[in-house]
Every structure is written in structure tokens, then in C-alpha cells.
Scaffold this active site. Structure first.
Site, PDB file in Angstrom:
ATOM      1  N   LYS A 142       0.833  -1.204   0.000  1.00 24.29           N
ATOM      2  CA  LYS A 142       0.000   0.000   0.000  1.00 24.29           C
ATOM      3  C   LYS A 142       0.867   1.253   0.000  1.00 24.29           C
ATOM      4  O   LYS A 142       0.504   2.280  -0.577  1.00 24.29           O
ATOM      5  CB  LYS A 142      -0.931  -0.008   1.214  1.00 24.29           C
ATOM      6  CG  LYS A 142      -2.027  -1.065   1.172  1.00 24.29           C
ATOM      7  CD  LYS A 142      -2.939  -0.935   2.390  1.00 24.29           C
ATOM      8  CE  LYS A 142      -4.109  -1.914   2.314  1.00 24.29           C
ATOM      9  NZ  LYS A 142      -3.686  -3.303   2.407  1.00 24.29           N
ATOM     10  N   GLU A 168      -1.794   7.004   7.691  1.00 23.95           N
ATOM     11  CA  GLU A 168      -2.416   8.014   6.846  1.00 23.95           C
ATOM     12  C   GLU A 168      -3.473   8.764   7.643  1.00 23.95           C
ATOM     13  O   GLU A 168      -4.038   8.240   8.619  1.00 23.95           O
ATOM     14  CB  GLU A 168      -3.030   7.398   5.591  1.00 23.95           C
ATOM     15  CG  GLU A 168      -4.151   6.421   5.824  1.00 23.95           C
ATOM     16  CD  GLU A 168      -4.656   5.806   4.525  1.00 23.95           C
ATOM     17  OE1 GLU A 168      -5.853   5.502   4.478  1.00 23.95           O
ATOM     18  OE2 GLU A 168      -3.867   5.631   3.584  1.00 23.95           O
ATOM     19  N   ARG A 177      -7.436  -8.091  -8.322  1.00 24.64           N
ATOM     20  CA  ARG A 177      -8.163  -9.356  -8.430  1.00 24.64           C
ATOM     21  C   ARG A 177      -9.626  -9.031  -8.656  1.00 24.64           C
ATOM     22  O   ARG A 177     -10.037  -7.864  -8.638  1.00 24.64           O
ATOM     23  CB  ARG A 177      -8.023 -10.165  -7.141  1.00 24.64           C
ATOM     24  CG  ARG A 177      -8.421  -9.379  -5.896  1.00 24.64           C
ATOM     25  CD  ARG A 177      -8.354 -10.190  -4.627  1.00 24.64           C
ATOM     26  NE  ARG A 177      -8.413  -9.385  -3.428  1.00 24.64           N
ATOM     27  CZ  ARG A 177      -9.511  -8.859  -2.885  1.00 24.64           C
ATOM     28  NH1 ARG A 177     -10.674  -9.030  -3.493  1.00 24.64           N
ATOM     29  NH2 ARG A 177      -9.465  -8.158  -1.782  1.00 24.64           N
TER      30      ARG A 177
END
Length: 669
Positions: free
Chosen positions: A116, A200, A292
Site C-alpha cells: 500500500k 495516513e 483481483r
């Protein structure tokens, strides 16, 4: 086109891929663990190969065993489904190196998105909006704490690898940071094998909106519009819908363009999802790309009429995308919920066990069921406890919500506990109906969705009376059938009306409702009764009839209708808003007494593995203090002291596998 593929997964996604491939004339190969030898995906496939023990690391995470099975079967490609190895670039490379097609994105794209942290840096460089935070490789607690102070609170700690809500924590103060970091890293290490995290800024009251993207090997990249997944509990999606009730046409276009830009930035191919967090102002930020097919892909299929698995297979075979961006259809509204074996009233504790009864609405116009189990199958402790996905479609959102409520009312799951009642409340809740739910709403207001609520409290007596009436009518119908087949069908002794010489007929009926009992005395027969419920005013029931699975009667003059099922000694009712389930107990059966000493023991609520022990014999503990942490069904469970006391024994060590109900800690008397 590929002629034979192997599905490296299990459950409903394996069944879904097998059905689509078969429709396309493709031969399918399944793989299975010891726990899944009799699973539905094994029964459905043309061939099936065993690949190891029941734990994922001994089977579905063994890329070498899966590739060996694929080569032995002659498969030309491997579809990874979602979860397990679906986002593992090393597995994708190994599939390609073995001469087969990986039916998903290229390994290099996955590597770029597998972290990420790296993904955020890449997206920022490509001009896609990202949330401010820290994505560096230095992971010492001291540095992370300093970076947390720089980013500011509240902030989110997120596992850099993986997803599904694992390894994520919201931290609102500096004092909370280090304990949350430790827990997050441990959960990430157990779930994904790596404990790197990123920080974050936490956006208050955000929406979670994702864009379905598709790309082929000819350089074409498009999006198939959005899905909103803002109804979440602990970062796990609970309800998904398309289109989003929040987006304007202008915002939808901007987010679609950003999603395509993100996919092109990593040279993406096949199906993927670009996930965004959206502030109340409409400002949106990149979260991640799921490389995916998503669990909620049927929502997109329902509003577009497209088969995304078929698209995956065609793109993997080198074909161009079937449609251009301007040709993507968008019709009506679709909603998906997931039926789980779990107990919402016990903190959503995952369940396991045999599905003794499973009744789901049949696939019909506007209703779709994706499931990997049937009645009699076992929900095991080794995998996600999802039983089925329920997807509905209608011309508009109001119609879709109405269809969802009707479909949930038709669902019956017995064996392990389920989340049906929770989902029914969700589908009626004003925050959902009005389209204003944000990602934190469920966690902030969970009491509005579980336990008893005031709206239903007044309906309890009617429901209990209806259960009594249903039992009486069923008993009387059985008696009539038995009499009709006897030598004296007109005998008064064949009537099940409770008549006795010298007094009016009455029958004692006892209903079991979990640990509670409800005693009723009923006078009358044939649908007209006077019912005396223990602790309630008597009710007069008139005109009671049962037909086509429904009970209709007047209760104290008020007409009510219930869906009803009286199979065996159980009565199941639904009044259009919620389910009730009662067991018929012998009229004079003694009540069971609870065993003594429950407050002196801490037992495993389900099978699992002990990951942390926090106490030892002789330690003084307080009520609610965490004693052990166990891992079961892909989540951590904290086991706490039932009272103040002194630890007598600790009967489990870190790493031990324990059975359900095994006593793990005892307290001295």
C-alpha cells in the site's frame, strides 16, 4: 480461448468460476484441502485434486502443490479467485513459468500494488489524489510514533500488505498509538506474513466508493462504474450497492477517469478495483487497487448485465475487451449482502458447524444467490465463515431495498448462528434507506442493529401467540390426517382440541426461545382461540388459517399475517420485519439448570489457535481484563476475565490449537 482451467480457490468463488467456464465450454479442475473433500466446488468441477491439510498454509496457500495439480490435469490456465494466492506475484510468475496462463493481472502490476505504501507513492506521481501520511520502509516504533505526530490525529494504521480489514486500526491520540501499532503489526504478520504498516490521515465520516476497472493486452483500459461499500463494520464490507446514492454524474465521471489513470499507471491487465475514500465534501483520495476480482463483483454484473468472469477468461486468452467505455450499460440498482455464520449479539463471533437447515430464496428475476454450500454441509473453522452472497436488482434503489428485505425474510439458516437479523435491520435502517451511511456509522451505532429494539418489543406477545396458533393448527391438521386414514375417522377422540369431560377444552403449550421459556394455555380449536400467555394479557384469536406458508388471524381484532414454517418441533415466524424461532417443549418438561462454576472458567468460544497469553498462575486480574488472545477464522478474539480474582491455572500456551469449549484459564474460588 482456453479449453481447460484450474481454479485455485474454494467456496462460492470457485463454484462461480466453474459455472461460467462450463457455460463457455471450458473444462474445469478443482483443488481441495482435507477439510473440503466433499465441498460443493469439488462436486461441481470436472476433475479435482487434493493439495494438503485443512489449514490454508497446508493447502490453498501452497502454490507448488496447486501448480503440480494443474500440470497433472493438463490445465492451460489457473484462475486464483480472491483471497489466498490471488494477489501473490510470485505465484503468478510461477504459473507463467510453468507454461500456463495466470487469469489475472501481471505479476509486475501486483508487485507495484502489493505494498500500500508503494502504491500511494506511485499514484501520487501519476497525479491520482492520495491521503497525506507516511509510507516509508523505516518501521521502528519510535520513528512511527514521530511520524504519527506529524500526520496528526486521528490517523489510520494499515498493514502495507493484504486487505480485508486485517491489520487496520484508528488511533485518536498519541497515548493509544503504540498499543494499537503492536496489535496491528501482530495481526498483519499472522494474516499476511509481513508486518510493515503505513500511516495516513483519517478522514472523518467518509464514504467508501470503488471503481471496477478492466484492461486487456492490447492497451485498452476502461471502467465499469462504481460500487459503494460505505456500510462497514471494523473495515469489513457489509452492504455493497451500485450505483452509489452519493455520487453526482460529474463526480462519477471524475472518479472513473482517476481509476483508469491509476490502472494505466501500473500497466494493468484483467479485472481490478480502484478503491477511493470520499469526504462529505466530495473530495476523493486513492486508497488502494485490489488486483483481483472482488467479492462484490455481482453488484456490477447485475447493473451492467455483463459476466465479469467471462471477461477475465477472454482477456487472459489474449482477446480484446468486449466493449468500449461508451458502450458499458448501466441499468437499475443492485445491492449485495453477505450471509455469515456468526453471532452479531456476541460481537460477531464467527461460527462453525453443520448447516442443519439452509433455505435461501431461489435464483429468480431480480434475486441472485452465490454460494459454495448446501444444506448438510459444514462451515469449518479453517476458512471464512461466509455461507452465501445475496444479490438483488430492481429498477431503482427503493425497489432494490424492498426486494432485499423480502429475500432476507425468506432465508433460514440453522446450525451455526447467522447474521440474518442484523442484515434485516440494516436494510430497514434510516441511514441506509436515506443513503447517508458512512464507513464508521455501524461501529458508532452498533446498538441500533443488534439486540432487542423498541419497535419490536411490543410485537413479542403477538409473535408468541402466533407461534402457539401455528402449533395448534398444525397439530389439528395432523390429527385430521391421521383420523382420515384410520378405521373411525369420525371418532371424537381423533380431534386434537383438548376437550375433557367436565370442563372446557384447554391445551398447555410451552415455547422454547433460547434459554427462555414461554408458557401458554390455549382454549378453543379450529383457528378460534383464547390464549393466556404467562405474564401477558389474554389474547382472543379469530379466523386463524395457514395456507401457502402463511398464517393469518385476528389478534384481539387486529388482523396480522406471518410467514410460517412448522417443520418438526420448531416454528419459524416472520412478520415482514424480523424472524422469530421457537422450539416446542414438552408441556411439563422440567427446566434445565445451569452448571455451576461458570464464573471460574474462561473457555474457548470456538476452535482456534492461541497467539498471546497475558497472565500466568497466581496473577491477580480484574473483571474484563484480557487474559488470552486466540486466532480463529481469520480474526483475533480477546478472551477476558469474567470477574475479579486470582488465576489458578493457564491451560494453554502460545501456538496451541484448542477445541471449542476447552477451558483455557481457571480462577481460584
Amino acid at each position: 480461448m482456453l479449453s481447460k482451467i484450474l481454479i485455485a480457490n474454494r467456496g462460492e468463488i470457485a463454484c462461480r468460476v466453474i459455472r461460467t467456464a462450463r457455460r463457455m465450454g471450458i473444462t474445469t479442475v478443482a483443488v481441495y484441502s482435507e477439510a473440503d473433500a466433499d465441498a460443493q466446488h469439488v462436486r461441481l468441477a470436472d476433475e479435482a485434486y487434493p493439495i494438503g491439510g485443512p489449514r490454508p498454509q497446508d493447502s490453498y496457500l501452497r502454490g507448488d502443490a496447486i501448480i503440480e495439480a494443474a500440470l497433472a490435469s493438463g490445465a492451460q490456465g489457473i484462475h486464483p479467485g480472491y483471497g489466498f494466492l490471488s494477489e501473490n506475484p510470485d505465484f503468478a510468475d510461477a504459473v507463467e513459468a510453468a507454461g500456463m496462463v495466470f487469469i489475472g493481472p501481471k505479476a509486475e502490476s501486483m508487485r507495484r500494488m502489493g505494498s500500500k505504501a508503494g502504491a500511494k507513492e506511485l499514484m501520487a506521481a501519476a497525479g491520482v489524489p492520495v491521503v497525506p501520511g507516511y509510507t516509508g520502509e523505516e518501521q521502528s516504533p519510535e520513528l512511527l510514533a514521530r511520524q504519527a505526530g506529524r500526520v496528526g490525529f486521528p490517523l489510520m494504521i494499515k498493514a502495507a500488505y493484504g486487505g480485508g480489514g486485517k491489520g487496520m486500526r484508528i488511533v485518536r491520540s498519541a497515548e493509544e498509538f503504540l498499543p494499537a501499532l503492536e496489535s496491528c503489526q501482530r495481526e498483519a504478520r499472522n494474516a499476511f506474513g509481513r508486518d510493515r504498516v503505513l500511516l495516513e490521515r483519517y478522514i472523518e465520516s467518509p464514504r467508501h466508493i470503488e471503481i471496477q476497472v478492466f484492461a486487456d493486452s492490447q492497451g485498452n483500459t476502461i471502467h465499469l462504474n462504481e460500487r459503494e461499500c460505505s456500510a462497514q463494520r471494523r473495515y469489513q464490507k457489509v452492504l455493497e450497492e451500485a450505483p452509489s446514492p452519493f455520487l453526482t454524474p460529474e463526480l462519477r465521471a471524475r472518479m472513473g477517469e482517476a481509476a483508469v489513470l491509476a490502472a494505466r499507471a501500473i500497466g494493468y491487465q484483467n479485472a481490478g478495483t480502484v478503491e477511493f475514500i470520499v469526504a462529505p465534501s466530495g473530495e476523493f483520495f486513492f486508497m488502494e487497487i485490489n488486483t483481483r476480482l472482488q467479492v462484490e463483483h455481482p453488484v456490477t454484473e447485475m447493473v451492467t448485465g455483463l459476466d465479469l468472469v467471462e471477461w477475465q477468461l477472454r482477456v487472459a486468452a489474449g482477446e480484446p475487451l468486449p466493449l468500449a467505455q461508451a458502450d458499458i450499460p448501466q441499468r437499475g440498482h443492485a445491492i449485495e449482502v453477505r450471509l455469515y455464520a456468526e453471532d452479531p449479539d456476541a460481537g460477531f463471533l464467527p461460527g462453525s458447524g453443520r448447516l442443519q437447515r439452509l433455505r435461501l430464496p431461489a435464483d429468480a428475476e431480480g434475486v441472485r444467490i452465490d454460494s459454495g454450500v448446501v444444506e448438510g454441509d459444514v462451515v469449518t473453522i479453517f476458512y471464512d465463515p461466509m455461507i452465501a452472497k445475496l444479490i438483488v436488482h430492481a429498477a431503482d434503489r427503493t425497489g432494490a431495498l424492498a426486494r432485499l428485505r423480502a429475500a432476507l425474510a425468506a432465508c433460514v439458516i440453522e446450525g451455526p448462528k447467522s447474521n440474518i437479523a442484523f442484515l434485516e435491520r440494516l436494510a430497514r435502517h434510516p441511514a441506509v434507506v436515506e443513503g447517508r451511511i458512512d464507513t464508521g456509522y455501524l461501529d458508532r451505532h452498533l446498538d441500533e442493529f443488534i439486540g432487542d429494539d423498541g419497535a419490536q418489543a411490543g410485537a413479542g406477545d403477538d409473535a408468541r401467540a402466533a407461534a402457539v396458533v401455528a402449533m395448534l393448527l398444525a397439530t389439528e391438521a395432523e390429527a385430521r390426517c391421521a383420523a382420515a386414514g384410520s378405521g373411525d375417522p369420525g371418532s371424537p377422540w381423533a380431534a386434537a382440541d383438548g376437550w375433557r369431560l367436565g370442563h372446557a377444552g384447554q391445551r398447555r403449550v410451552v415455547l422454547g426461545d433460547g434459554d427462555a421459556r414461554h408458557v401458554a394455555v390455549a382454549h378453543g380449536a379450529g383457528g378460534d382461540y383464547r390464549i393466556e400467555l404467562e405474564g401477558a394479557e389474554p389474547l382472543t384469536v379469530e379466523g386463524g388459517t395457514m395456507a401457502a406458508g402463511a398464517l393469518q388471524a385476528r389478534f384481539n381484532g387486529r388482523g396480522l399475517r406471518f410467514q410460517v414454517d412448522t417443520e418438526g418441533g420448531t416454528v419459524r415466524l416472520h412478520d415482514g420485519r424480523r424472524h422469530w424461532r421457537f422450539e416446542r417443549v414438552g408441556a411439563y418438561e422440567p427446566e434445565r439448570s445451569e452448571g455451576a462454576g461458570g464464573g471460574n472458567r474462561v473457555a474457548a468460544p470456538m476452535p482456534g489457535r492461541i497467539v498471546v497469553t497475558r497472565v500466568q498462575a497466581g496473577d491477580s486480574v480484574s473483571e474484563g481484563q484480557e487474559l488470552l488472545v486466540m486466532e480463529a477464522m481469520k480474526m483475533e478474539l480477546a478472551l477476558k476475565a469474567p470477574r475479579d480474582g486470582v488465576v489458578g491455572e493457564v491451560r494453554a500456551r502460545e501456538g496451541d490449537f484448542v477445541d471449542a469449549d476447552a477451558v483455557l484459564v481457571t480462577l481460584e474460588d
